[in-house]
Design a protein around this motif. Structure first.
Motif, PDB file in Angstrom:
ATOM      1  N   VAL A   3     -19.808 -58.979  11.292  1.00 44.26           N
ATOM      2  CA  VAL A   3     -20.038 -58.714   9.869  1.00 44.26           C
ATOM      3  C   VAL A   3     -20.831 -59.870   9.280  1.00 44.26           C
ATOM      4  O   VAL A   3     -20.493 -61.034   9.495  1.00 44.26           O
ATOM      5  N   GLU A   4     -21.875 -59.545   8.558  1.00 43.18           N
ATOM      6  CA  GLU A   4     -22.752 -60.576   8.013  1.00 43.18           C
ATOM      7  C   GLU A   4     -22.397 -60.971   6.585  1.00 43.18           C
ATOM      8  O   GLU A   4     -22.960 -61.917   6.063  1.00 43.18           O
ATOM      9  N   THR A   5     -21.495 -60.278   5.953  1.00 40.84           N
ATOM     10  CA  THR A   5     -21.166 -60.607   4.571  1.00 40.84           C
ATOM     11  C   THR A   5     -20.515 -61.978   4.492  1.00 40.84           C
ATOM     12  O   THR A   5     -19.821 -62.423   5.404  1.00 40.84           O
ATOM     13  N   LYS A   6     -20.737 -62.665   3.397  1.00 44.16           N
ATOM     14  CA  LYS A   6     -20.204 -64.009   3.213  1.00 44.16           C
ATOM     15  C   LYS A   6     -18.802 -63.989   2.634  1.00 44.16           C
ATOM     16  O   LYS A   6     -17.966 -64.808   2.996  1.00 44.16           O
ATOM     17  N   ASN A   7     -18.547 -63.089   1.732  1.00 46.85           N
ATOM     18  CA  ASN A   7     -17.277 -63.083   1.006  1.00 46.85           C
ATOM     19  C   ASN A   7     -16.257 -62.235   1.774  1.00 46.85           C
ATOM     20  O   ASN A   7     -16.037 -61.081   1.454  1.00 46.85           O
ATOM     21  N   ARG A   8     -15.666 -62.849   2.755  1.00 53.12           N
ATOM     22  CA  ARG A   8     -14.687 -62.123   3.559  1.00 53.12           C
ATOM     23  C   ARG A   8     -13.628 -63.087   4.075  1.00 53.12           C
ATOM     24  O   ARG A   8     -13.819 -64.310   4.100  1.00 53.12           O
ATOM     25  N   VAL A   9     -12.497 -62.489   4.524  1.00 52.25           N
ATOM     26  CA  VAL A   9     -11.375 -63.245   5.094  1.00 52.25           C
ATOM     27  C   VAL A   9     -10.965 -62.555   6.396  1.00 52.25           C
ATOM     28  O   VAL A   9     -10.759 -61.336   6.418  1.00 52.25           O
ATOM     29  N   VAL A  10     -10.877 -63.357   7.456  1.00 50.75           N
ATOM     30  CA  VAL A  10     -10.401 -62.842   8.742  1.00 50.75           C
ATOM     31  C   VAL A  10      -8.887 -63.028   8.801  1.00 50.75           C
ATOM     32  O   VAL A  10      -8.390 -64.158   8.676  1.00 50.75           O
ATOM     33  N   VAL A  11      -8.186 -61.930   8.954  1.00 55.11           N
ATOM     34  CA  VAL A  11      -6.719 -61.954   9.005  1.00 55.11           C
ATOM     35  C   VAL A  11      -6.288 -61.706  10.450  1.00 55.11           C
ATOM     36  O   VAL A  11      -6.595 -60.655  11.025  1.00 55.11           O
ATOM     37  N   LEU A  12      -5.593 -62.673  11.033  1.00 54.33           N
ATOM     38  CA  LEU A  12      -5.065 -62.531  12.396  1.00 54.33           C
ATOM     39  C   LEU A  12      -3.612 -62.063  12.301  1.00 54.33           C
ATOM     40  O   LEU A  12      -2.723 -62.834  11.935  1.00 54.33           O
ATOM     41  N   ASP A  13      -3.399 -60.794  12.612  1.00 57.68           N
ATOM     42  CA  ASP A  13      -2.065 -60.187  12.519  1.00 57.68           C
ATOM     43  C   ASP A  13      -1.303 -60.446  13.828  1.00 57.68           C
ATOM     44  O   ASP A  13      -1.669 -59.949  14.895  1.00 57.68           O
ATOM     45  N   MET A  14      -0.222 -61.228  13.734  1.00 55.03           N
ATOM     46  CA  MET A  14       0.583 -61.585  14.903  1.00 55.03           C
ATOM     47  C   MET A  14       1.911 -60.828  14.934  1.00 55.03           C
ATOM     48  O   MET A  14       2.895 -61.315  15.493  1.00 55.03           O
ATOM     49  N   GLY A  15       1.930 -59.649  14.363  1.00 55.63           N
ATOM     50  CA  GLY A  15       3.176 -58.893  14.289  1.00 55.63           C
ATOM     51  C   GLY A  15       3.722 -58.477  15.645  1.00 55.63           C
ATOM     52  O   GLY A  15       4.930 -58.288  15.810  1.00 55.63           O
ATOM     53  N   ARG A  16       2.832 -58.295  16.636  1.00 51.67           N
ATOM     54  CA  ARG A  16       3.275 -57.880  17.970  1.00 51.67           C
ATOM     55  C   ARG A  16       3.255 -59.016  18.984  1.00 51.67           C
ATOM     56  O   ARG A  16       3.376 -58.784  20.176  1.00 51.67           O
ATOM     57  N   VAL A  17       3.073 -60.238  18.493  1.00 54.14           N
ATOM     58  CA  VAL A  17       2.993 -61.404  19.380  1.00 54.14           C
ATOM     59  C   VAL A  17       4.226 -62.271  19.157  1.00 54.14           C
ATOM     60  O   VAL A  17       4.504 -62.691  18.029  1.00 54.14           O
ATOM     61  N   ASN A  18       4.943 -62.515  20.240  1.00 53.99           N
ATOM     62  CA  ASN A  18       6.109 -63.395  20.174  1.00 53.99           C
ATOM     63  C   ASN A  18       5.915 -64.689  20.953  1.00 53.99           C
ATOM     64  O   ASN A  18       6.560 -65.692  20.654  1.00 53.99           O
ATOM     65  N   GLN A  19       5.035 -64.669  21.959  1.00 57.05           N
ATOM     66  CA  GLN A  19       4.823 -65.846  22.793  1.00 57.05           C
ATOM     67  C   GLN A  19       3.324 -66.091  22.959  1.00 57.05           C
ATOM     68  O   GLN A  19       2.541 -65.159  23.103  1.00 57.05           O
TER      69      GLN A  19
END
Length: 662
Positions: A584-600
């Motif tokens: 994505v080339e847009t500047k106004n953005r936020v990358v959200v790393l969802d760790m809901g299925r990660v325990n280790q």
């Protein structure tokens, strides 16, 4: 000044601990003066950590250790645990005459199956046939004391006999006895240390492939016996070419008798199903007739052996011997003696004394074989044999527990103690027998006392009936083994695996072919490793889900990993993160790393994340973590820069009800 509450004196004590000067204490003790007196006893002591003080402190610490040890022992050595380790304490006080009658009948019925199978499996193991009977009587004795399932009986089995045979070829009967002792020690130690979880690394397809290959090998080796052929070798790769090579030497009478008794045994096995072909008015539906048919079907092996002895004896009376006979069998109860940890054997390369082969020539020079050399010759077998024994023992115990919880640890202890005990009588390795356990269950056995009756009947046969076994034709023993082993070929698993998870056909087929073409030990190891590698490969194929949506003036790119992140899946997760940063080339953005299925997350993944986040910081990329558990947050804190938003999983509100369906 003296203060009393009732008859007790008030005592004030102050102590000050100084690191340099030791301990200083101030104590007021008015207990020694009367209430009318105004005197007060004041003591002031100052020290520098005297030896007496440290000695008292050490004694106090030692007493604490002893007290904790005693408390731990009291918690461990409970009546409940004693009943689990000695199950007979649980059922013996409740024993009745009715249970005794049922156990005697069931034990006698099982013995009629155990005696011919013990002789046959002793032959399969390549030892004198009486050794199979030694195992058939000693195993049930131990299981009567330590067994946790009343319908189970232990003794020689086809798989144990087949795995023992190759070690008998290396060193003779002593190797079989030592294998029984070493296997028992490993099984008992595994039970005491509660190591049953190791069995979980061998999957059901691998076990099915192993059992099927063992059954095919045993059946093929017995075809050699039925055809009356005598050549060395008992594996698939030696027996099959040998049959075609020596087909001109086939003994017709042995072949006719063997195949006739295979048909006879199959007919008796399905005798109870014949009544379905007749209407309800037939005499076969009479309860007494049904019980008689069931008894004949159950004791079919003993009937076949008795009938074969009569046929051979009749021919012997008229001076003919058209069949190969077992010959003389050692009579009497075996001596209780220490296993042969060292023994002498011929210096020439050992030639196996299989009961189908001719006797070897007399040897004049001998060499001493020590216990370390025996263990070296056994190699991986001394570990794999107990593993297979435990697998069979626990699986059969679960099958006959009638839905109740199975104590796997106790079953491991029982089979381990049984193997050790049997080695002092010169027995081969043992485990639970599915066929004899089925007979015991169908015969109405109530408690483990039925196993004791079974052992006593086999012991009686060893003491008095051995001379009659001289006339047993070898081809009939081959027929008994074939009809007992062929249900172990789990061909029905192939359609189930095909309809379910086809990829698991690969470990099944691999184990089956490797056990046939290489040997049993390496076959099961290769199959188990292949299935574990398949699981590792699937575990490394992590998939990440990418979702985009707008919130106010910002675009949010949510990347969610579908499983725990370990080093095999690092590259796939790195590619997903890289794709997010350039997609994505847009500047106004936020990358959200969802760790809901990660325990280790392992260290390799952390290093990769650290490098990716450092690159994002240089590009002034906005990112945050969401649905991070407390444990994972602690792990990520070692690499995350300060100020990175990390949110916990959203918990349901207090007015939300979550129900779990068992």
């Amino acid at each position: 000044m003296n203060n009393k509450i009732g008859d007790s004196s008030l005592q004030l004590s102050f102590s000050f601990d100084d690191k340099k000067n030791g301990e200083t204490s101030f104590q007021m003790d008015p207990g020694s003066v009367s209430s009318a007196s105004s005197e007060m006893s004041v003591s002031w002591s100052e020290g520098v950590g005297s030896a007496e003080h440290h000695r008292d402190k050490d004694v106090s610490f030692g007493q604490q250790v002893v007290t904790r040890a005693k408390r731990r022992i009291r918690k461990t050595c409970t009546t409940k645990l004693l009943k689990r380790r000695l199950p007979m304490i649980e059922w013996l006080p409740k024993y009745t005459l009715q249970s005794l009658f049922h156990d005697c009948m069931a034990g006698f019925t099982v013995a009629l199956t155990a005696i011919p199978q013990g002789i046959a499996y002793g032959a399969v193991a390549g030892v004198p046939v009486e050794f199979g009977l030694y195992t058939a009587f000693a195993g049930p004795f131990i299981y009567a004391l330590l067994g946790s399932v009343s319908q189970i009986t232990m003794g020689p089995t086809a798989v144990m006999a087949l795995m023992t045979h190759q070690y008998v070829q290396l060193g003779g009967v002593p190797y079989a006895i030592i294998l029984s002792f070493v296997s028992g020690c490993i099984e008992l130690l595994a039970g005491l240390l509660n190591l049953g979880f190791i069995m979980d690394f061998i999957s059901a397809p691998v076990i099915s492939g192993f059992c099927s290959a063992a059954a095919v090998t045993v059946i093929l080796s017995q075809f050699k016996t039925i055809l009356g052929l005598s050549f060395r070798g008992s594996t698939f790769t030696k027996v099959l070419p040998g049959i075609f090579k020596y087909w001109r030497s086939i003994r017709v009478w042995d072949a006719v008798l063997g195949f006739a008794f295979i048909a006879f045994l199959m007919l008796l096995k399905n005798l109870t199903l014949i009544k379905k072909w007749f209407n309800t008015g037939c005499c076969l539906h009479n309860p007494c007739v049904e019980k008689a048919m069931w008894f004949v079907s159950t004791c079919r092996n003993a009937l076949a052996v008795i009938l074969g002895c009569l046929i051979a004896y009749v021919f012997e009376i008229y001076g003919n011997r058209p069949f190969q006979l077992i010959g003389e069998v050692k009579c009497g109860i075996p001596d209780f003696q220490i296993p042969p940890f060292s023994f002498e054997r011929p210096e020439e390369e050992f030639a196996s004394s299989n009961w189908t082969d001719s006797d070897s020539d007399n040897q004049t020079s001998y060499e001493l074989v020590t216990f370390p050399e025996i263990l070296k010759d056994m190699g991986p077998g001394m570990v794999l044999v107990p593993v297979i024994a435990i697998l069979e023992q626990v699986a059969i115990a679960k099958a006959f527990s009638n839905g109740a919880k199975t104590d796997s640890t106790q079953e491991m202890i029982a089979v381990g103690a049984g193997s050790i005990f049997c080695s002092f009588f010169g027995c081969i390795p043992l485990t639970a027998s599915f066929s004899r356990s089925s007979v015991l269950s169908a015969s109405g056995g109530k408690t483990q006392f039925a196993s004791l009756i079974n052992g006593c009947v086999v012991l009686f046969a060893l003491a008095f009936l051995m001379p009659t076994f001289y006339f047993i034709p070898k081809s009939i023993l081959g027929a008994v083994i074939i009809t007992a082993v062929y249900p172990m070929i789990e061909y029905h698993e192939i359609p189930s695996l095909w309809r379910g998870r086809r990829i698991e056909l690969f470990p099944f087929i691999t184990t089956f072919l490797c056990c046939l073409l290489i040997n049993m030990e390496y076959g099961i190891l290769i199959g188990a490793q292949m299935h574990l590698l398949m699981l590792a490969y699937e575990g490394s194929r992590s998939k990440s889900t990418l979702t985009r949506y707008k919130e106010a003036d910002e675009e949010r790119v949510v990347l969610q990993a579908d499983r725990n992140l370990y080093f095999p899946s690092v590259e796939r997760f790195r590619n997903a993160l890289t794709k997010v940063s350039i997609d994505v080339e847009t500047k106004n953005r936020v990358v959200v790393l969802d760790m809901g299925r990660v325990n280790q997350i392992d260290h390799t993944t952390l290093k990769m994340l650290q490098s990716i986040l450092a690159a994002w910081d240089k590009k002034e990329e906005k990112y945050c973590f969401t649905n991070v558990s407390d444990h994972l947050k602690q792990v990520l804190s070692s690499i995350l820069p300060k100020g990175v938003p990390v949110s916990r999983p959203v918990l349901p509100s207090t007015d939300t009800t979550i129900s779990f369906v068992p």
